[in-house]
Design a protein around this motif. Structure first.
Motif, mmCIF file in Angstrom:
data_model
loop_
_atom_site.group_PDB
_atom_site.id
_atom_site.type_symbol
_atom_site.label_atom_id
_atom_site.label_comp_id
_atom_site.label_asym_id
_atom_site.label_seq_id
_atom_site.Cartn_x
_atom_site.Cartn_y
_atom_site.Cartn_z
ATOM 1 N N PRO C 111 47.696 85.955 30.891
ATOM 2 C CA PRO C 111 47.774 84.765 31.955
ATOM 3 C C PRO C 111 49.139 84.125 31.588
ATOM 4 O O PRO C 111 49.858 83.299 32.355
ATOM 5 C CB PRO C 111 46.541 84.073 31.561
ATOM 6 N N ALA C 114 51.891 85.645 32.969
ATOM 7 C CA ALA C 114 51.770 85.432 34.726
ATOM 8 C C ALA C 114 52.279 84.002 34.901
ATOM 9 O O ALA C 114 52.762 83.891 35.907
ATOM 10 C CB ALA C 114 50.245 85.605 35.004
ATOM 11 N N LEU C 115 52.199 83.043 34.103
ATOM 12 C CA LEU C 115 52.610 81.777 34.509
ATOM 13 C C LEU C 115 54.085 81.499 34.120
ATOM 14 O O LEU C 115 54.656 80.885 34.913
ATOM 15 C CB LEU C 115 51.520 80.919 33.679
ATOM 16 N N ARG C 118 57.476 84.574 35.621
ATOM 17 C CA ARG C 118 57.281 84.984 37.043
ATOM 18 C C ARG C 118 58.042 86.087 37.747
ATOM 19 O O ARG C 118 57.495 86.882 38.383
ATOM 20 C CB ARG C 118 57.059 83.738 37.804
#
Lengths: 293, 289, 251
Positions: C111, C114-115, C118
């Motif tokens: 995560p 993912a943040l 990008r």
């Protein structure tokens, strides 16, 4: 000091064991995490309070009336709440959340009618009996005796009666009910009635001993559920022994620390068991096999 | 006017609580009853750092989030292999332990006396004084949190969480480290709950353990169960409905003594009806199947 | 070359030996059939290989590494994929998402990355979407990409679960009854697919009850009975064995 604490712990354990047996009876055979069991518990105590303290009915008939109504309520919960969900094949979380919803409704209705403050079921000082260095109140002795009688009868029922055989068969294979021509509906009624009565007995005895308020149900339910896990899911004797072990442990914890940490002890024990012995003291380990379906 | 602003601040706080719990319930498929515990952990860590160590708002917030995330491991790791009801029971146990600590560790938390006089945040030299200021601030914080949660749930991480929810065994058979993913999802949710906790503490300027009880956890779960889970709109609908509706009840002139209980009865009934007739909630996706 | 090897594997359930000293070898690019009556222990062998069960005794080696008793997701990461008899899709996810979720080592499954990374995640995602389209074409489900998996027919669900397995980059495919309950046209399609997979160098092991299917695609056959390997060899030899015919086909 220590013998007294052990005695107190054993009595408390008997009360937990009754709730745990009722919970296990329902959980083992229907796989329903019966949150509303806590609501049944509180309601039993308040029914007795109404009949005895408000209406002046003597204790024994009041208790019998309470237990009859509670047995009926247990059946009604299954019919109205669970049966439609089971028939539709609803998942376990759905049943559990519905049960939680019903618990919330019951305790808040009670709080609306009776208020949140503690009520005493038997005002005044209870007679006590002294055995050696141990002092026990009359209700404590009644609790212990009731537990022993009910536990022995329940074991007998489970071993000898047709219902007991079905319960044990179902515990091993929950799919069985529809397959084997057992009258599933009547069977569920018996389980819910009996399970609820066990909770009712525990609630009445605990209420007579220490008084009642709308929140006693959650504590009782959780102690019962934790007792089932300590003893091992699927093992009825385990649920009773788990309850007694929990009562003893809490009592000894009070000796070492203070009463304020009692709840914490329950859940530290729970987490230790989940971590190191998820099958409980008497359960059979079959995690891998279950996972493979 | 202030009353309306107050409601809006509370909505912001619960939006973050609801949407973060949604990550566990609606995406990963685990029922958790410990969200109020992390909310409380955040409130207390943030408050104690600001008041006892004199740390600024932002460092306190950051440490509260990290603290809640780390503490979440103590419950998520032992409960990993547990399914459904067992997992919920374990989280419930954690909730009760946290409450017992907040209530009984008087030396640290002042227990039932609570902590008054929590300072309002001052950010980059600007002191938040009025409720209006605070509302602006809460909206900004909630918007950032919702944005982050939106990106997380719409990333490959969110997708693999959904896969675990749908069929954990299949996800493992595809090489997904499902235990680790569940632990990570749980700690992210705990971190966001801590943000809500710090917001709550600095807004109310007073905290005590009774704001972080099991009933509060049940309430947060009700919010998203009623609104719906597994997407973003469900929890938003649930939050707005369950915060605004009871306020409307105030105008029905129900005596205060029973109003709180009556609200709870309505929540309880709503859960039962939703589970019976519309398990995905008002606007949710996940049907608890 | 033998890719996967089972050595004297045993597993009991409550005193019953479901798998009893089983040894097998599976070679690269070859299609091996596992046959035998119900309860012979075929699915248990799959569960032992893919880590859902731990063997009581014996050893499993994959590409010269011992993988006995390691966790299912680790087995899968090493390239041993599993097709379940009861399919196990992600029913409330779209067909594309079922496949997209299966790709290995996705940066965006972390995560934090993912943040904050990008561009990399987006690029990877674009690449996976391309591959997903190809896989859907390969199994013939391109027009179903945006349906929910639960809305597919049984045969289409099987095809989707094969596509998902391929996205997971499995080199060894353990397929539990890949053609069961599927229409005859769909059977041909799935068999064709399996043959092409073997030609591409994948190792296929499949459990099957339809003898015609076994004869059509298997290069090698193990016949299991009562948890043991009762016979093995080429399909013609094994199916021609009178013992096998008697025990299994009842002729």
């Amino acid at each position: 000091m220590l013998p007294q604490l052990i005695a107190n712990g054993l009595v408390m354990g008997c009360s937990y064991a009754l709730v745990a047996l009722g919970f296990a009876l329902i959980y083992n055979t229907t796989r329903t995490f019966h949150f509303a069991h806590g609501g049944v518990y509180v309601l039993s105590a308040y029914l007795l309070y109404t009949f005895r303290n408000l209406w002046g009915i003597p204790l024994v008939p009041a208790a019998i009336l309470t237990l009859l109504l509670i047995a009926f309520l247990g059946v009604a919960i299954d019919e109205v709440l669970y049966r439609p969900l089971v028939k539709r094949g609803s998942s376990q979380p759905i049943q559990m959340l519905s049960s939680l919803g019903l618990y919330i409704v019951i305790i808040n209705l009670i709080a609306m009618f009776y208020g949140n403050e503690t009520k005493m079921l038997s005002p005044g000082v209870q007679p006590t009996y002294t055995v050696g260095h141990i002092i026990l109140a009359r209700t404590q002795i009644v609790t212990a005796v009731t537990f022993v009688v009910l536990f022995v009868s329940l074991l007998f029922l489970l071993r000898k009666s047709r219902m007991g055989k079905t319960i044990r068969a179902l515990r091993d294979d929950p799919e069985l009910v529809s397959a084997s021509g057992i009258n599933a509906r009547f069977f569920r009624w018996s389980v819910f009635a009996l399970g609820s009565v066990l909770a009712g007995v525990a609630a009445i005895l605990a209420g007579l001993d220490v008084g009642i308020d709308p929140n006693i149900g959650m504590t009782a339910l959780l102690s019962g559920a934790v007792a089932v896990i300590i003893g091992g899911v699927g093992v009825f004797e385990g649920a009773a022994l788990g309850g007694i072990a929990l009562g003893l442990l809490q009592s000894l914890a009070i000796w070492q620390t203070s009463a304020r940490w009692q709840d914490m002890v329950t859940f530290v024990v729970l987490i230790v068991f989940l971590l190191f012995r998820p099958q409980g003291l008497f359960g059979i380990r079959r995690r891998a096999e279950e996972m493979a379906g | 006017m202030n009353y309306l602003l107050h409601i809006l601040v509370i909505i912001c706080i619960y939006l973050v609580l609801g949407l973060s719990l949604n990550l566990i319930v609606g995406y990963t498929g685990l029922l958790s009853l410990s969200h109020a515990a992390f909310y409380g952990i955040g409130a207390y860590i943030g408050t104690l750092l600001m008041m006892n160590l004199g740390l600024g708002f932002l460092p306190s917030l950051a440490l509260a989030v990290i603290g809640a995330m780390l503490l979440s491991l103590t419950i998520s790791i032992p409960s990993l292999r547990l399914k459904g009801d067992y997992f919920m029971l374990a989280t419930l146990g954690f909730q009760i332990i946290v409450f017992a600590v907040l209530y009984n560790w008087v030396g640290l938390t002042r227990g039932p006396f609570g902590i008054p006089g929590i300072p309002r945040p001052s950010l980059f030299g600007f002191q938040l004084r009025t409720v209006g200021h605070y509302l602006g601030f809460s909206v900004a914080v909630a918007a950032i949190c919702l944005g982050l949660l939106f990106l997380i749930t719409h990333s490959p991480f969110g997708r693999v969480l959904k896969a675990i929810r749908e069929d954990e065994m299949a996800a493992a058979a595809l090489g997904k480290d499902t235990p680790r993913l569940k632990v990570v999802a749980f700690s992210i949710a705990a971190g966001f709950a801590a943000v809500s906790g710090v917001l709550f503490a600095t807004y109310m300027r007073y905290i005590d353990p009774t704001s972080f009880t099991l009933m509060e956890s049940i309430f947060i779960l009700s919010v998203i169960v009623i609104g719906g889970t597994g997407n973003v709109s469900g929890p938003i609908a649930g939050t707005i409905l369950l915060i605004v509706l009871p306020e409307a009840l105030r105008f029905l002139r129900i005596p205060d003594a029973i109003a709180a209980n009556m609200r709870q009865v309505i929540y309880g009934l709503a859960i039962i009806l939703i589970m019976r007739y519309r398990p995905q909630g008002l606007l949710g996706e996940y049907r608890f199947e | 070359m033998t890719v996967l090897e089972l050595n004297n594997l045993s597993k009991s359930f409550g005193g019953v030996r479901a798998v009893d000293r089983v040894s097998m070898g599976f070679r690269k690019g070859r299609i091996t059939g596992l046959i035998g009556p119900n309860g012979a222990g075929k699915t248990t062998v799959f569960n032992l290989i893919s880590g859902f069960l731990k063997p009581d005794e014996g050893k499993i080696s994959y590409q010269d590494q011992t993988i006995t008793g390691i966790l299912p997701w680790k087995v899968a990461r090493m390239g041993i994929g599993r097709l379940f008899q009861d399919i196990h899709l992600f029913p409330h996810m779209r067909v594309v998402d079922n496949i997209l979720a299966a790709f290995q080592k996705q940066t965006g499954e972390n995560p934090l990355l993912a943040l904050f990374v990008r561009p990399k995640v987006t690029a990877e995602e674009k690449n996976h979407r391309g591959q997903t389209q190809e896989l859907l074409r390969f199994v013939g489900l391109s027009d179903k990409a945006n349906e929910l998996a639960e809305n597919l027919s049984h045969g289409q669900q099987k095809l989707l679960s094969i596509a998902r397995l391929l996205a997971a980059e499995a080199d060894v495919l353990l397929m539990d009854e890949p053609t069961a309950g599927v229409s005859p046209q769909m059977v041909d399609k799935i068999l064709d697919l399996i043959k092409r997979l073997a030609e591409n160098g994948r190792t296929v092991v499949f459990i099957e009850h339809n003898m015609n299917v076994v004869i059509e695609i298997a290069d090698w056959v193990y016949f299991m009975d009562n948890g043991q390997v009762a016979s093995f060899g080429s399909p013609d030899d094994v199916l021609g064995d009178p013992e096998v015919r008697k025990a299994y086909i009842g002729v």
